[in-house]
Design a protein around this motif. Sequence first.
Motif: not given
Length: 304
Positions: A254-258
């Motif tokens: 999973v690619q994720v950015t917050s």
Amino acid sequence: MANVTQTIADTSGFIPQAWAQRALDVLRENIVLTRRVARDFDYEPGWKGKTLNIPYPGTFTAQDKASDTQATVQTPTGGATLSVTLSKHKYVDFIVEDFAQAQANVNLMDRYVRPAAIAIGNAVENDLFALYASLTGASVGVSGTDMGAAEIRAARKALNDAKVPMTDRTLVVSDKDEIALLGDSTLQTYFAFAKQQAIAEGSIGRLYGFDIFVSQLVPVVAGTPNSTKNLAFHQDALMLATRPFVDPPAGSGVQVTSIVDAETGLALRVLYQYSMGDRGCRVGFDILYGVVASRPGSGLVALS
């Protein structure tokens, strides 16, 4: 300016930061109450169920200084630690079959991002509005009777009598009550000469010490008659606490950015993963937060 706090490298061309930033832009356009309450946010990740202990100051008493005597050191009274639980985890997931095309075309991206961001923003706003039942200021107005200038003056007096600070006061009204105020005969001269944009644009602005905003999410309790729960409050009456999420496990695919937005205090996460079953890219937005009536005596319900 939003701050990217965590990113897993993207090798397939998906740019989660672009989706997150566009979602924040849409959120800013569609929130009312969230902007006007006290906010506590940080860049340290949290999780659903985590309890935050947020200190807030008390008050001091001005002392008379006598000659040849030592000054007295005070401890503020009324200060305490406010407990807020991050009990709300709201999300919207959807499939994008051609993310490259959507990413290259802002209008196409908005077909996905706008309704998702609005849904999340509405969830936060609804949870804040639901705190009306926790406000302890004496209510004003009458259920079933549209709001008028006299009710706003009554709300001002009630907050004044409760020694609520004069600054940072907000009145959030329903759409029907906004229309009623714009048509209030006792305000027509004021609107015509001092607040002409109220007539030209339908914008009331500031009145009797309140910054007035309209929201379609103001709670309405069904009954005979229906009871509309407009809110008159000082900023410190309600609090929204947000935190970014803990990273997904390494190697999860999973690619994720917050992104933590300093302007609104919202921490929005974007997740991305190819879904073979859907033959497209699964994109998800989610947010972690908690709400509380931090100083319930600093707000009241204006009924209509």
